[in-house]
Design a protein around this motif. Structure first.
Motif, PDB file in Angstrom:
ATOM      1  N   TYR A 166       0.826  -1.222   0.000  1.00 58.21           N
ATOM      2  CA  TYR A 166       0.000   0.000   0.000  1.00 58.21           C
ATOM      3  C   TYR A 166       0.856   1.268   0.000  1.00 58.21           C
ATOM      4  O   TYR A 166       0.525   2.251   0.656  1.00 58.21           O
ATOM      5  N   THR A 223      -1.453  -2.402   8.829  1.00 52.69           N
ATOM      6  CA  THR A 223      -2.087  -2.826   7.574  1.00 52.69           C
ATOM      7  C   THR A 223      -3.485  -2.243   7.452  1.00 52.69           C
ATOM      8  O   THR A 223      -3.886  -1.768   6.384  1.00 52.69           O
ATOM      9  N   LYS A 227      -4.435   0.327   4.431  1.00 53.24           N
ATOM     10  CA  LYS A 227      -5.516  -0.006   3.500  1.00 53.24           C
ATOM     11  C   LYS A 227      -6.532   1.137   3.429  1.00 53.24           C
ATOM     12  O   LYS A 227      -7.010   1.489   2.347  1.00 53.24           O
ATOM     13  N   TRP A 235      -5.129   3.955   1.505  1.00 57.14           N
ATOM     14  CA  TRP A 235      -5.122   3.602   0.080  1.00 57.14           C
ATOM     15  C   TRP A 235      -6.489   3.876  -0.550  1.00 57.14           C
ATOM     16  O   TRP A 235      -6.570   4.372  -1.676  1.00 57.14           O
TER      17      TRP A 235
END
Length: 231
Positions: free
Chosen positions: A175, A206, A210, A213
């Motif tokens: 990402y 994470t 995400k 992103w």
């Protein structure tokens, strides 16, 4: 990281930017070591943070609690000693908690530019705003260590690579969203409080990487300000 401008990196082209120096590295949590019987200089502060009896004396239970915290966040040596690094991590956590849900209370991140990702190096937090509206965060981040500081100022996301791999460090940078030379938002499999920090990138969990992103795009603004403790 130093001396690499955005222009020079862009000139490399997407295929050439395979080893951005903004990569975060850090030791994996160490295996449990023997507990020390010595009280550290921050014994009382650490005891209070961990909910232990605050007496300034090291007990076996104190040591195990401190050691578990050190192991979780990759603090070495993880011998249960209440030293400056351990207390520094705890103190930062306290300051992050105090920020609450108003990370831009002081108005240091500009909110007149539409969607913008803000990074406050001083408290190691990042968030996304859309004008005056808080869109996401604040979330803890892990930025550049001493000598590899995350550069401050107003920037723009200029390249995104969801499965980026650095050929320099041979590690994955999922990402990745690059905003200044080799410096980028990306996820890492480390605690966000793992010292001493990244090689300039803004590390995220994470889950948060995400979300960034999905919420950001090429051309969106990024504003980095403040100074990371210890740099």
């Amino acid at each position: 990281m130093r001396g690499i401008s955005r222009r020079s990196v862009v000139a490399l082209g997407v295929t050439g930017l395979v080893a951005p120096l903004g990569l975060a590295l850090g030791a994996a949590p160490a295996q449990a070591a023997s507990c020390t019987t010595q009280a550290g200089p921050y014994q009382k502060q650490v005891e209070k943070f961990l909910g232990r009896p605050v007496d300034g004396r090291q007990s076996a239970a104190d040591c195990k609690a401190i050691q578990a915290f050190q192991t979780k966040h990759g603090i070495t040596p993880n011998i249960g000693y209440a030293g400056s690094v351990t207390w520094g991590v705890m103190d930062l956590m306290n300051k992050q908690k105090a920020v609450g849900d108003k990370p831009n209370r002081a108005g240091r991140c500009p909110v007149d530019k539409g969607r913008i990702a803000c990074v406050d190096l001083t408290v190691q937090l990042s968030w996304i705003q859309d004008g005056g509206r808080l869109v996401y965060g604040p979330v803890p981040v892990r930025t550049g260590r001493n000598g590899y500081e995350t550069r401050t100022g107003l920037k723009k996301i200029y390249w995104r690579d969801i499965d980026h791999v650095s050929s320099l460090y041979h590690v994955s940078m999922p990402y990745s969203q690059f905003f200044d030379g080799g410096q980028a938002f990306h996820s890492v499999g480390l605690s966000m409080w793992n010292p001493p920090g990244s090689h300039g990138c803004v590390n995220m969990t994470t889950k948060d990487a995400k979300s960034y992103w999905s919420l950001l795009k090429k051309g969106d603004d990024v504003f980095v300000y403040g100074r990371k403790p210890g740099t």
